[in-house]
Structures are given as C-alpha cells and as structure tokens.
Design a protein around this motif. Structure first.
Motif, PDB file in Angstrom:
ATOM      1  N   GLU A  84     -22.684   4.397  50.273  1.00 24.30           N
ATOM      2  CA  GLU A  84     -22.884   3.957  48.904  1.00 24.30           C
ATOM      3  C   GLU A  84     -22.000   2.778  48.525  1.00 24.30           C
ATOM      4  O   GLU A  84     -22.287   2.057  47.575  1.00 24.30           O
ATOM      5  CB  GLU A  84     -22.627   5.117  47.931  1.00 24.30           C
ATOM      6  CG  GLU A  84     -23.693   6.195  47.934  1.00 24.30           C
ATOM      7  CD  GLU A  84     -23.437   7.236  49.013  1.00 24.30           C
ATOM      8  OE1 GLU A  84     -22.605   6.976  49.910  1.00 24.30           O
ATOM      9  OE2 GLU A  84     -24.070   8.303  48.964  1.00 24.30           O
ATOM     10  N   TRP A  85     -20.908   2.568  49.233  1.00 21.14           N
ATOM     11  CA  TRP A  85     -19.969   1.505  48.857  1.00 21.14           C
ATOM     12  C   TRP A  85     -20.056   0.262  49.748  1.00 21.14           C
ATOM     13  O   TRP A  85     -19.360  -0.722  49.513  1.00 21.14           O
ATOM     14  CB  TRP A  85     -18.533   2.038  48.878  1.00 21.14           C
ATOM     15  CG  TRP A  85     -18.088   2.534  50.232  1.00 21.14           C
ATOM     16  CD1 TRP A  85     -18.229   3.799  50.723  1.00 21.14           C
ATOM     17  CD2 TRP A  85     -17.449   1.768  51.264  1.00 21.14           C
ATOM     18  NE1 TRP A  85     -17.715   3.877  51.993  1.00 21.14           N
ATOM     19  CE2 TRP A  85     -17.224   2.647  52.351  1.00 21.14           C
ATOM     20  CE3 TRP A  85     -17.038   0.448  51.374  1.00 21.14           C
ATOM     21  CZ2 TRP A  85     -16.623   2.233  53.528  1.00 21.14           C
ATOM     22  CZ3 TRP A  85     -16.437   0.029  52.556  1.00 21.14           C
ATOM     23  CH2 TRP A  85     -16.223   0.919  53.612  1.00 21.14           C
ATOM     24  N   LEU A  86     -20.937   0.279  50.747  1.00 22.40           N
ATOM     25  CA  LEU A  86     -21.031  -0.833  51.683  1.00 22.40           C
ATOM     26  C   LEU A  86     -22.485  -1.173  51.982  1.00 22.40           C
ATOM     27  O   LEU A  86     -23.310  -0.281  52.220  1.00 22.40           O
ATOM     28  CB  LEU A  86     -20.314  -0.478  52.991  1.00 22.40           C
ATOM     29  CG  LEU A  86     -20.406  -1.495  54.133  1.00 22.40           C
ATOM     30  CD1 LEU A  86     -19.686  -2.780  53.754  1.00 22.40           C
ATOM     31  CD2 LEU A  86     -19.828  -0.911  55.406  1.00 22.40           C
ATOM     32  N   LEU A 137     -19.832  -5.150  48.780  1.00 16.95           N
ATOM     33  CA  LEU A 137     -18.808  -4.118  48.625  1.00 16.95           C
ATOM     34  C   LEU A 137     -18.853  -3.561  47.210  1.00 16.95           C
ATOM     35  O   LEU A 137     -18.838  -4.328  46.235  1.00 16.95           O
ATOM     36  CB  LEU A 137     -17.422  -4.698  48.920  1.00 16.95           C
ATOM     37  CG  LEU A 137     -17.181  -5.174  50.352  1.00 16.95           C
ATOM     38  CD1 LEU A 137     -15.817  -5.856  50.459  1.00 16.95           C
ATOM     39  CD2 LEU A 137     -17.272  -4.019  51.336  1.00 16.95           C
ATOM     40  N   TYR A 138     -18.906  -2.223  47.102  1.00 18.86           N
ATOM     41  CA  TYR A 138     -18.982  -1.534  45.820  1.00 18.86           C
ATOM     42  C   TYR A 138     -17.707  -0.711  45.619  1.00 18.86           C
ATOM     43  O   TYR A 138     -17.659   0.469  45.973  1.00 18.86           O
ATOM     44  CB  TYR A 138     -20.209  -0.622  45.788  1.00 18.86           C
ATOM     45  CG  TYR A 138     -21.518  -1.369  45.868  1.00 18.86           C
ATOM     46  CD1 TYR A 138     -22.249  -1.628  44.723  1.00 18.86           C
ATOM     47  CD2 TYR A 138     -22.012  -1.833  47.086  1.00 18.86           C
ATOM     48  CE1 TYR A 138     -23.457  -2.320  44.774  1.00 18.86           C
ATOM     49  CE2 TYR A 138     -23.202  -2.533  47.156  1.00 18.86           C
ATOM     50  CZ  TYR A 138     -23.919  -2.777  46.005  1.00 18.86           C
ATOM     51  OH  TYR A 138     -25.101  -3.470  46.068  1.00 18.86           O
ATOM     52  N   PRO A 139     -16.655  -1.298  45.060  1.00 16.54           N
ATOM     53  CA  PRO A 139     -15.366  -0.601  44.950  1.00 16.54           C
ATOM     54  C   PRO A 139     -15.413   0.637  44.074  1.00 16.54           C
ATOM     55  O   PRO A 139     -14.779   1.648  44.387  1.00 16.54           O
ATOM     56  CB  PRO A 139     -14.433  -1.674  44.367  1.00 16.54           C
ATOM     57  CG  PRO A 139     -15.346  -2.654  43.687  1.00 16.54           C
ATOM     58  CD  PRO A 139     -16.590  -2.674  44.510  1.00 16.54           C
ATOM     59  N   THR A 140     -16.150   0.587  42.960  1.00 16.79           N
ATOM     60  CA  THR A 140     -16.187   1.757  42.081  1.00 16.79           C
ATOM     61  C   THR A 140     -16.919   2.926  42.734  1.00 16.79           C
ATOM     62  O   THR A 140     -16.589   4.084  42.497  1.00 16.79           O
ATOM     63  CB  THR A 140     -16.867   1.402  40.755  1.00 16.79           C
ATOM     64  OG1 THR A 140     -18.191   0.911  41.017  1.00 16.79           O
ATOM     65  CG2 THR A 140     -16.083   0.334  40.015  1.00 16.79           C
ATOM     66  N   ALA A 141     -17.933   2.612  43.564  1.00 12.46           N
ATOM     67  CA  ALA A 141     -18.639   3.679  44.279  1.00 12.46           C
ATOM     68  C   ALA A 141     -17.707   4.349  45.283  1.00 12.46           C
ATOM     69  O   ALA A 141     -17.712   5.574  45.439  1.00 12.46           O
ATOM     70  CB  ALA A 141     -19.863   3.106  44.993  1.00 12.46           C
ATOM     71  N   PHE A 154     -24.802   2.221  36.726  1.00 15.49           N
ATOM     72  CA  PHE A 154     -24.199   0.892  36.804  1.00 15.49           C
ATOM     73  C   PHE A 154     -23.193   0.844  37.947  1.00 15.49           C
ATOM     74  O   PHE A 154     -22.318   1.710  38.046  1.00 15.49           O
ATOM     75  CB  PHE A 154     -23.483   0.551  35.488  1.00 15.49           C
ATOM     76  CG  PHE A 154     -24.404   0.198  34.369  1.00 15.49           C
ATOM     77  CD1 PHE A 154     -24.985  -1.065  34.289  1.00 15.49           C
ATOM     78  CD2 PHE A 154     -24.700   1.126  33.385  1.00 15.49           C
ATOM     79  CE1 PHE A 154     -25.834  -1.398  33.242  1.00 15.49           C
ATOM     80  CE2 PHE A 154     -25.543   0.804  32.342  1.00 15.49           C
ATOM     81  CZ  PHE A 154     -26.114  -0.456  32.266  1.00 15.49           C
ATOM     82  N   ARG A 155     -23.324  -0.198  38.797  1.00 13.70           N
ATOM     83  CA  ARG A 155     -22.378  -0.342  39.911  1.00 13.70           C
ATOM     84  C   ARG A 155     -22.056  -1.829  40.107  1.00 13.70           C
ATOM     85  O   ARG A 155     -22.912  -2.605  40.541  1.00 13.70           O
ATOM     86  CB  ARG A 155     -22.960   0.219  41.209  1.00 13.70           C
ATOM     87  CG  ARG A 155     -23.150   1.720  41.205  1.00 13.70           C
ATOM     88  CD  ARG A 155     -23.561   2.237  42.573  1.00 13.70           C
ATOM     89  NE  ARG A 155     -24.792   1.654  43.052  1.00 13.70           N
ATOM     90  CZ  ARG A 155     -26.015   2.023  42.660  1.00 13.70           C
ATOM     91  NH1 ARG A 155     -26.142   2.980  41.758  1.00 13.70           N
ATOM     92  NH2 ARG A 155     -27.083   1.449  43.155  1.00 13.70           N
ATOM     93  N   PRO A 156     -20.838  -2.270  39.807  1.00 15.77           N
ATOM     94  CA  PRO A 156     -20.450  -3.658  40.091  1.00 15.77           C
ATOM     95  C   PRO A 156     -20.168  -3.825  41.579  1.00 15.77           C
ATOM     96  O   PRO A 156     -19.833  -2.856  42.275  1.00 15.77           O
ATOM     97  CB  PRO A 156     -19.183  -3.834  39.257  1.00 15.77           C
ATOM     98  CG  PRO A 156     -18.605  -2.471  39.174  1.00 15.77           C
ATOM     99  CD  PRO A 156     -19.776  -1.521  39.129  1.00 15.77           C
ATOM    100  N   TYR A 157     -20.270  -5.037  42.076  1.00 14.70           N
ATOM    101  CA  TYR A 157     -20.025  -5.286  43.491  1.00 14.70           C
ATOM    102  C   TYR A 157     -19.624  -6.729  43.731  1.00 14.70           C
ATOM    103  O   TYR A 157     -19.796  -7.608  42.878  1.00 14.70           O
ATOM    104  CB  TYR A 157     -21.259  -4.949  44.333  1.00 14.70           C
ATOM    105  CG  TYR A 157     -22.480  -5.799  44.032  1.00 14.70           C
ATOM    106  CD1 TYR A 157     -22.743  -6.981  44.730  1.00 14.70           C
ATOM    107  CD2 TYR A 157     -23.383  -5.411  43.052  1.00 14.70           C
ATOM    108  CE1 TYR A 157     -23.865  -7.744  44.448  1.00 14.70           C
ATOM    109  CE2 TYR A 157     -24.503  -6.174  42.764  1.00 14.70           C
ATOM    110  CZ  TYR A 157     -24.738  -7.337  43.461  1.00 14.70           C
ATOM    111  OH  TYR A 157     -25.850  -8.103  43.190  1.00 14.70           O
ATOM    112  N   ILE A 216     -23.780  -6.981  39.435  1.00  9.43           N
ATOM    113  CA  ILE A 216     -23.820  -5.606  38.937  1.00  9.43           C
ATOM    114  C   ILE A 216     -25.249  -5.090  39.053  1.00  9.43           C
ATOM    115  O   ILE A 216     -26.202  -5.839  38.805  1.00  9.43           O
ATOM    116  CB  ILE A 216     -23.316  -5.515  37.481  1.00  9.43           C
ATOM    117  CG1 ILE A 216     -23.156  -4.047  37.071  1.00  9.43           C
ATOM    118  CG2 ILE A 216     -24.200  -6.281  36.526  1.00  9.43           C
ATOM    119  CD1 ILE A 216     -22.366  -3.862  35.793  1.00  9.43           C
ATOM    120  N   LYS A 217     -25.392  -3.827  39.469  1.00 11.92           N
ATOM    121  CA  LYS A 217     -26.706  -3.212  39.666  1.00 11.92           C
ATOM    122  C   LYS A 217     -26.892  -2.050  38.695  1.00 11.92           C
ATOM    123  O   LYS A 217     -25.934  -1.360  38.344  1.00 11.92           O
ATOM    124  CB  LYS A 217     -26.842  -2.702  41.108  1.00 11.92           C
ATOM    125  CG  LYS A 217     -26.782  -3.795  42.141  1.00 11.92           C
ATOM    126  CD  LYS A 217     -26.774  -3.233  43.559  1.00 11.92           C
ATOM    127  CE  LYS A 217     -28.130  -2.702  43.943  1.00 11.92           C
ATOM    128  NZ  LYS A 217     -28.180  -2.360  45.392  1.00 11.92           N
TER     129      LYS A 217
END
Length: 330
Positions: A84-86, A137-141, A154-157, A216-217
């Motif tokens: 989920e984060w990569l 790269l999704y750091p918050t995930a 919402f997922r920033p990257y 952001i997604k």
C-alpha cells in the motif's frame, strides 16, 4: 477390467480438477496481491527555458513562467503496487511546449535583463513525446499500516523517476511580404551547430528527463481513484527551444545552407531588427550571448488523474471504504 479402468479415469479426472483449482487459486491470489492499476491524466503544462519569462533575470523556476504559454499535456500510465505504501509506474505523455520573448513584462529600461530578453524577440514551439518509469511513495499509508490503522480514502504521495523525451523545435518566420509560418529550427543550425568555424556540436532531439513531484489520491469506489499531481521535469538538454549559446556570423549560413534556408536562418537567428530609441540598431551582434548554456531546459505540469484497478482487488485495499477522513499522519 472396465470398472478398474473407469475408476482410474475418474481418479485422474478428479486429480486434474483439484490441480486446476489449486493452480487457479494460486493465480488468483497472485493477481489479488499484484494490485495493477491503469490510468489517464490530463492537465496544464508550462515550459521553462531560455525564451520568454517575466521581469528580472531569467530562471528555470515557476517565477519565470508565462501563463499565456500554458499548454496541455495528457497521457496514460500503468502501475504496480507490491504494497500500500509503494508503487512502480510506467507512463507515456503527449504535450506542447512554447516560449515567446515578446510576452515578457518589461517596465524597466531596455538595457535591463527583461529588456534585453524581450527585444531579443525569439519564439519557439515544440511537440513533446515523453515516457518514463517512476517510484511512488505513500508515507502516510506506511505509518497507518505500521500503526494498525486502516487506509483512508485520501493518500498523499511523492514520485520520482527517469525517462526520455523527444522534441522538435520550430520558430516563427516572417518573410519579406510579412507572411508568418512555423519553420523547423534544428536543420538551420542557428548557433553554428556542426560548423567547423564554431566548434559547436549538433544536438539530439532526444534527451533524458527526471520527473519528480507530489500528488494526492482519493478512492471514489473500490476500483476507481481520482488524483491531482504536480510534477517538475529536469532535462538533459538546453536546446529544446533551440537557444543556448551565442550569436554567430550570419555569413556562415550561406556556406552551410541552401539559399532559401540561409534566408530563414538569418532572420530566425536574430529577429530583433530594432532597439528602443535606436531604430535599425540591435545589440545582438556576433559573439554576444543568445542564451544561457549553464542551465538546461525544464518543464512542469499540474494534472488530474483517473485510475482503475484491474484484476482482483486486495481485501485490505479498501477496507475503510466508508471513511471520509484524512490520514491520521499527514
């Protein structure tokens, strides 16, 4: 004997069915974990090079951006998410780049930076063909998973990659009758490319590009995602706009080009036929600075992305599909 043969056949059939189901389950599991995604993107794009700009000394940053020279870029992408984060992305885009000295906002005397660039009077346009591969790269995930929290919509990257672009610069030529037309610039060797007298090598219309940016997604549904992305591209060329070094002796065009090309080259190399207050005079003489070879050209885009997950959707991918909150760690 027939009964034994039938039993063996049934056993073989059951074994085949069981094996097929096992393989199918393994393939399905692999597809589910793969998390493939395809997408479309479109949005405004701006070129940052030697042409155009705003007040003051030219730069390669947004400060020197001319809003009227905004064009569109659009394309397709395919992504693979091992977690989920990569993510790993491949993308292909088409666009248009432009620059025009005449649009520089000049309020200072003509001998200032913006004055000398404005009355240089160079113009260019070029199609853009771009392909690159990148890492998302999704750091918050990553933090959410580590913390045991579900993934919000919402997922920033961040994204960085490497690729290549192809371009074909053209200049706006005005003939003796005042008619204007776009002419290919590379064959005209406006800065003496490939001429023995200048020592300037010919440039390639293909160069590397390094895209880097943020986005952001937002998950609209289990499969469809909407996003906004801002990407800046560094390039390996200073000739996307066909401007880089110095003015050369116009007589060289007669030696290396046909008469028709030489006429075009003499105009396009130095279309400034006047300078404010001194009609018929131009400071852009042989050997004078025409561009800045110390900084390569660049461009950036702000695009809207719509992606679609293909194959089986991973069970945990959308487990918080009813959550409208932002990530706990932003």
């Amino acid at each position: 004997m027939k009964r034994r043969t039938l039993q063996v056949s049934l056993y073989a059939l059951l074994l085949m069915i069981f094996s097929t189901n096992t393989v199918s389950a393994q393939i399905g599991l692999s597809t589910a974990n793969s998390r493939f995604e395809i997408g479309l993107n479109v949005g405004p794009m701006n070129f940052l090079g030697d042409l155009g700009g705003n007040r003051g000394k030219g730069t390669i940053g947004p400060k020197d951006n001319n809003v009227p020279m905004t064009n569109m870029i659009g394309g397709i992408s395919a992504s693979y998410y091992p977690s989920e984060w990569l993510g790993f992305r491949g993308a292909f885009n088409l666009g248009q780049m432009e620059g025009d000295d005449r649009l520089i906002k000049q309020k200072q005397p003509a001998d200032t930076w913006e004055g000398s660039r404005k009355f240089r009077n160079l113009t260019f346009r070029s199609p853009l063909y771009e392909a690159y591969v990148g890492i998302e790269l999704y750091p918050t995930a990553f933090i959410s998973l580590k913390n045991g929290s579900g993934l919000p919509r919402f997922r920033p990257y961040g994204i960085i990659g490497v690729g290549g672009i192809n371009f074909k610069p053209q200049g706006l030529y005005r003939d003796a009758a005042g008619n204007e037309s776009w002419v290919d610039l590379k064959p005209l060797r406006l800065e003496g490319q490939g001429m023995a007298e200048t020592g300037v090598p010919e440039y390639s219309t293909f160069t590397y590009v390094i895209p880097m940016g943020v986005g952001i997604k937002y998950d609209i549904t289990e499969r469809i995602t909407f996003g906004i992305e801002l990407i800046h591209r560094k390039t390996g060329s200073d000739y996307i706009d066909d401007v880089s070094t110095k003015y050369i002796d116009p007589a060289l065009f007669d030696q290396y080009l046909s008469p028709a090309q030489a006429t075009q080259a003499k105009y396009l190399a130095n279309p400034s036929s006047f300078y404010p207050g001194i009609p018929g005079y131009t400071p852009y003489r042989i050997g004078k600075k025409r561009g800045n070879p110390d900084k390569n050209d660049s461009y950036f885009s702000s695009t809207f992305r719509l992606t679609w997950k293909i194959g089986d959707v991973y069970a945990d991918w959308f487990r918080n599909k009813n959550s409208m909150k932002c990530p706990q760690y932003f």
